[in-house]
Design a protein around this motif. Sequence first.
Motif, PDB file in Angstrom:
ATOM      1  N   SER A  29       0.740  -1.108   0.048  1.00 57.38           N
ATOM      2  CA  SER A  29       0.064  -0.082   0.180  1.00 57.38           C
ATOM      3  C   SER A  29       0.983   1.208   0.023  1.00 57.38           C
ATOM      4  CB  SER A  29      -0.795  -0.018   1.181  1.00 57.38           C
ATOM      5  OG  SER A  29      -1.879  -1.124   1.117  1.00 57.38           O
ATOM      6  N   TYR A  30       0.889   1.762  -1.072  1.00 56.14           N
ATOM      7  CA  TYR A  30       1.801   3.219  -1.231  1.00 56.14           C
ATOM      8  C   TYR A  30       1.092   4.203  -1.280  1.00 56.14           C
ATOM      9  CZ  TYR A  30       5.120   6.294  -3.910  1.00 56.14           C
ATOM     10  OH  TYR A  30       5.858   7.142  -4.298  1.00 56.14           O
ATOM     11  N   HIS A  31       1.342   5.263  -0.216  1.00 56.07           N
ATOM     12  CA  HIS A  31       0.638   6.528  -0.011  1.00 56.07           C
ATOM     13  C   HIS A  31       1.659   7.790  -0.529  1.00 56.07           C
ATOM     14  CE1 HIS A  31      -2.042   4.387   2.839  1.00 56.07           C
ATOM     15  NE2 HIS A  31      -0.887   3.776   3.138  1.00 56.07           N
ATOM     16  N   PHE A  32       0.934   8.669  -1.117  1.00 51.83           N
ATOM     17  CA  PHE A  32       1.467   9.892  -1.471  1.00 51.83           C
ATOM     18  C   PHE A  32       0.556  10.946  -1.938  1.00 51.83           C
ATOM     19  CE2 PHE A  32       0.994   7.401  -5.378  1.00 51.83           C
ATOM     20  CZ  PHE A  32       0.362   8.070  -6.115  1.00 51.83           C
ATOM     21  N   LEU A  33       0.981  12.178  -2.006  1.00 48.55           N
ATOM     22  CA  LEU A  33       0.194  13.467  -2.531  1.00 48.55           C
ATOM     23  C   LEU A  33       0.155  13.384  -3.860  1.00 48.55           C
ATOM     24  CD1 LEU A  33       1.028  15.908   0.375  1.00 48.55           C
ATOM     25  CD2 LEU A  33      -0.915  14.270   0.093  1.00 48.55           C
ATOM     26  N   ALA A  34      -0.931  14.045  -4.509  1.00 51.07           N
ATOM     27  CA  ALA A  34      -1.017  14.112  -5.909  1.00 51.07           C
ATOM     28  C   ALA A  34      -0.217  15.148  -6.229  1.00 51.07           C
ATOM     29  CB  ALA A  34      -2.442  13.797  -6.632  1.00 51.07           C
ATOM     30  N   SER A  35       0.904  15.250  -7.040  1.00 52.08           N
ATOM     31  CA  SER A  35       1.379  16.469  -7.215  1.00 52.08           C
ATOM     32  C   SER A  35       1.992  16.377  -8.843  1.00 52.08           C
ATOM     33  CB  SER A  35       2.776  16.849  -6.450  1.00 52.08           C
ATOM     34  OG  SER A  35       3.840  15.593  -6.510  1.00 52.08           O
ATOM     35  N   ALA A  36       1.517  15.330  -9.404  1.00 50.55           N
ATOM     36  CA  ALA A  36       1.863  15.178 -10.887  1.00 50.55           C
ATOM     37  C   ALA A  36       1.343  13.941 -11.630  1.00 50.55           C
ATOM     38  CB  ALA A  36       3.703  14.930 -11.162  1.00 50.55           C
ATOM     39  N   ASN A  37       1.403  13.936 -12.815  1.00 51.40           N
ATOM     40  CA  ASN A  37       0.924  12.821 -13.512  1.00 51.40           C
ATOM     41  C   ASN A  37       1.750  11.518 -13.220  1.00 51.40           C
ATOM     42  OD1 ASN A  37      -1.383  13.810 -14.470  1.00 51.40           O
ATOM     43  ND2 ASN A  37      -0.076  14.772 -16.352  1.00 51.40           N
ATOM     44  N   ARG A  38       1.401  10.466 -12.637  1.00 52.97           N
ATOM     45  CA  ARG A  38       2.339   9.264 -12.438  1.00 52.97           C
ATOM     46  C   ARG A  38       1.865   7.909 -13.224  1.00 52.97           C
ATOM     47  NH1 ARG A  38       4.538   9.516  -6.365  1.00 52.97           N
ATOM     48  NH2 ARG A  38       5.913   8.065  -7.480  1.00 52.97           N
ATOM     49  N   ALA A  39       3.118   7.173 -13.549  1.00 49.83           N
ATOM     50  CA  ALA A  39       2.537   5.742 -14.060  1.00 49.83           C
ATOM     51  C   ALA A  39       3.401   4.713 -13.092  1.00 49.83           C
ATOM     52  CB  ALA A  39       2.991   5.844 -15.536  1.00 49.83           C
ATOM     53  N   LEU A  40       2.752   3.839 -12.354  1.00 49.61           N
ATOM     54  CA  LEU A  40       3.362   3.245 -11.380  1.00 49.61           C
ATOM     55  C   LEU A  40       2.981   1.629 -11.739  1.00 49.61           C
ATOM     56  CD1 LEU A  40       2.128   5.351  -8.590  1.00 49.61           C
ATOM     57  CD2 LEU A  40       4.566   4.971  -9.101  1.00 49.61           C
ATOM     58  N   VAL A  41       4.162   0.996 -11.529  1.00 54.28           N
ATOM     59  CA  VAL A  41       3.981  -0.639 -11.863  1.00 54.28           C
ATOM     60  C   VAL A  41       4.148  -1.449 -10.689  1.00 54.28           C
ATOM     61  CG1 VAL A  41       5.150  -2.297 -13.161  1.00 54.28           C
ATOM     62  CG2 VAL A  41       4.897  -0.039 -14.109  1.00 54.28           C
ATOM     63  N   ALA A  42       3.351  -2.072 -10.493  1.00 46.77           N
ATOM     64  CA  ALA A  42       3.190  -3.309  -9.305  1.00 46.77           C
ATOM     65  C   ALA A  42       3.993  -4.396  -9.931  1.00 46.77           C
ATOM     66  CB  ALA A  42       1.827  -3.788  -8.730  1.00 46.77           C
ATOM     67  N   ASN A  43       5.307  -4.787  -9.229  1.00 50.37           N
ATOM     68  CA  ASN A  43       6.046  -5.722  -9.559  1.00 50.37           C
ATOM     69  C   ASN A  43       5.733  -6.949  -8.744  1.00 50.37           C
ATOM     70  OD1 ASN A  43       7.954  -4.380 -11.793  1.00 50.37           O
ATOM     71  ND2 ASN A  43       7.735  -3.052 -10.121  1.00 50.37           N
ATOM     72  N   PHE A  44       5.736  -8.108  -9.072  1.00 51.89           N
ATOM     73  CA  PHE A  44       5.769  -9.363  -8.477  1.00 51.89           C
ATOM     74  C   PHE A  44       6.425 -10.438  -8.915  1.00 51.89           C
ATOM     75  CE2 PHE A  44       1.231  -7.291  -8.808  1.00 51.89           C
ATOM     76  CZ  PHE A  44       0.877  -7.111  -7.535  1.00 51.89           C
ATOM     77  N   ALA A  45       6.949 -11.383  -7.871  1.00 52.15           N
ATOM     78  CA  ALA A  45       7.825 -12.387  -8.203  1.00 52.15           C
ATOM     79  C   ALA A  45       7.188 -13.635  -7.764  1.00 52.15           C
ATOM     80  CB  ALA A  45       9.130 -12.071  -7.617  1.00 52.15           C
ATOM     81  N   LYS A  46       7.840 -14.783  -8.177  1.00 47.86           N
ATOM     82  CA  LYS A  46       7.555 -16.274  -7.894  1.00 47.86           C
ATOM     83  C   LYS A  46       7.561 -16.310  -6.512  1.00 47.86           C
ATOM     84  CE  LYS A  46       5.913 -20.206  -9.279  1.00 47.86           C
ATOM     85  NZ  LYS A  46       4.638 -20.407 -10.119  1.00 47.86           N
ATOM     86  N   ASP A  47       6.761 -17.089  -5.618  1.00 52.83           N
ATOM     87  CA  ASP A  47       6.774 -17.031  -4.203  1.00 52.83           C
ATOM     88  C   ASP A  47       7.869 -18.322  -3.645  1.00 52.83           C
ATOM     89  OD1 ASP A  47       6.728 -17.356  -1.491  1.00 52.83           O
ATOM     90  OD2 ASP A  47       4.393 -17.284  -1.540  1.00 52.83           O
ATOM     91  N   THR A  48       9.045 -17.861  -3.319  1.00 51.66           N
ATOM     92  CA  THR A  48      10.158 -19.085  -3.068  1.00 51.66           C
ATOM     93  C   THR A  48      10.057 -19.280  -1.777  1.00 51.66           C
ATOM     94  OG1 THR A  48      11.756 -17.519  -3.157  1.00 51.66           O
ATOM     95  CG2 THR A  48      11.169 -18.828  -5.201  1.00 51.66           C
TER      96      THR A  48
END
Length: 404
Positions: free
Chosen positions: A307-326
């Motif tokens: 859960s990522y919190h921030f204030l809207a101050s610009a257009n943003r393109a964010l990527v949620a990255n996942f990995a194999k559960d080892t």
Amino acid sequence: NSSPWEDILSRMANDNAAKQLSCSWGGGPPSSVAEQIFQQMAAQGQTFFNASGDDDAFVGSVPFPSDSPNIVQVGGTSLLTVGAGGAWSAEFVWNWGAGTGSSGGISTFYSIPSWQRSVSMSTNRGSLTFRNVPDVALTADNIFTISDNGRGGNSGGTSASAPLWAGFTALMNQYAANNGLPAVGFINPALYSVGQSSSAPFAFHDITSGNNITNRSSGRFSAVAGFDLCTGWGTPTAALIPALVSPGSQVTTYTITTSVSPPNTGFATGGSTYLAGSDVTITATPNFGYTFAGWTENGTVVSTSASYHFLASANRALVANFAKDTNVYTITVSASPATGGNVSGGGTFGAGSRFVFAAAKRKFSFVSWTENGVVVSTSSTYSFNLNRDRHLVANFAAKRARRR
């Protein structure tokens, strides 16, 4: 109070010390004396907020002053937040049923004011010739209040909504004073101007769910997009402050987009268009067999919290990255009481499908599997997807002896 209602109103207007006032009083036919005082208040820049009422839709005449065109009528909503003390999540018309809810309707006495004439009434069943109420709304459900020398408790009704609007307007006037600007004055004309502008989606939470229908109101009224006779234009956001203090000022918004990498390994929520300065929360949730690895922007890690919190101050393109559960996880199993039965299936394992068994001993029967005191299964064979450590307890109960 032994003083006539009009005497109290007159003192409020003649003192002109408060630019925002609220009231929960109502009943009877219109008072020409009170109406003249309301006109004085509006002319000298005071806004008088009145609770629209708590009896659902008005049928027939509207009790004065709930239809006066010179004061702001406030309806009620039920509010949902993202957790305790969290951000706004959703709102709907306050309606407890059995004739208790946000009042609204059409005056049989006052003609439609100038600032209401251009509002579309095609879907809300409002009038094109008579005053429609309420104008706006605020929370009227499960309000914690402190009164009577410090006594606290929960309350509800538009008698909470009206003073909340007065408090919000006090903040508005404070903002104006701090920026060398005049007070907002009687706000109804400006409210309707904002409600019909491109700023409306950012200045109001438009309430589109719920109704104040009773068995006597012939299906009137339901919440609709835009203005309606349950909650008016809706409830205010922070963007309404600059919109009313500095009419015509530019409303700045930013677009937050979210995506997932690799595809089909999880999902991300929270992407939308936000007002500048808004608190934004985006959340990443992995599919089974994967773990969250971090949020990135233009290839750079910006957060390792799901859960990522921030204030809207610009257009943003964010990527949620996942990995194999080892990861390796531990299952511990126990019996309660220990003499009640045998359990198996515990150990250390990688992520995947697992199951545990419980077998009751003689004179006992299996009841349930619990974790941290919470029942997770009532089957003696409990199967689940292992993606965290588990501490499971098999609960047994002694069988009652049969009487001869």
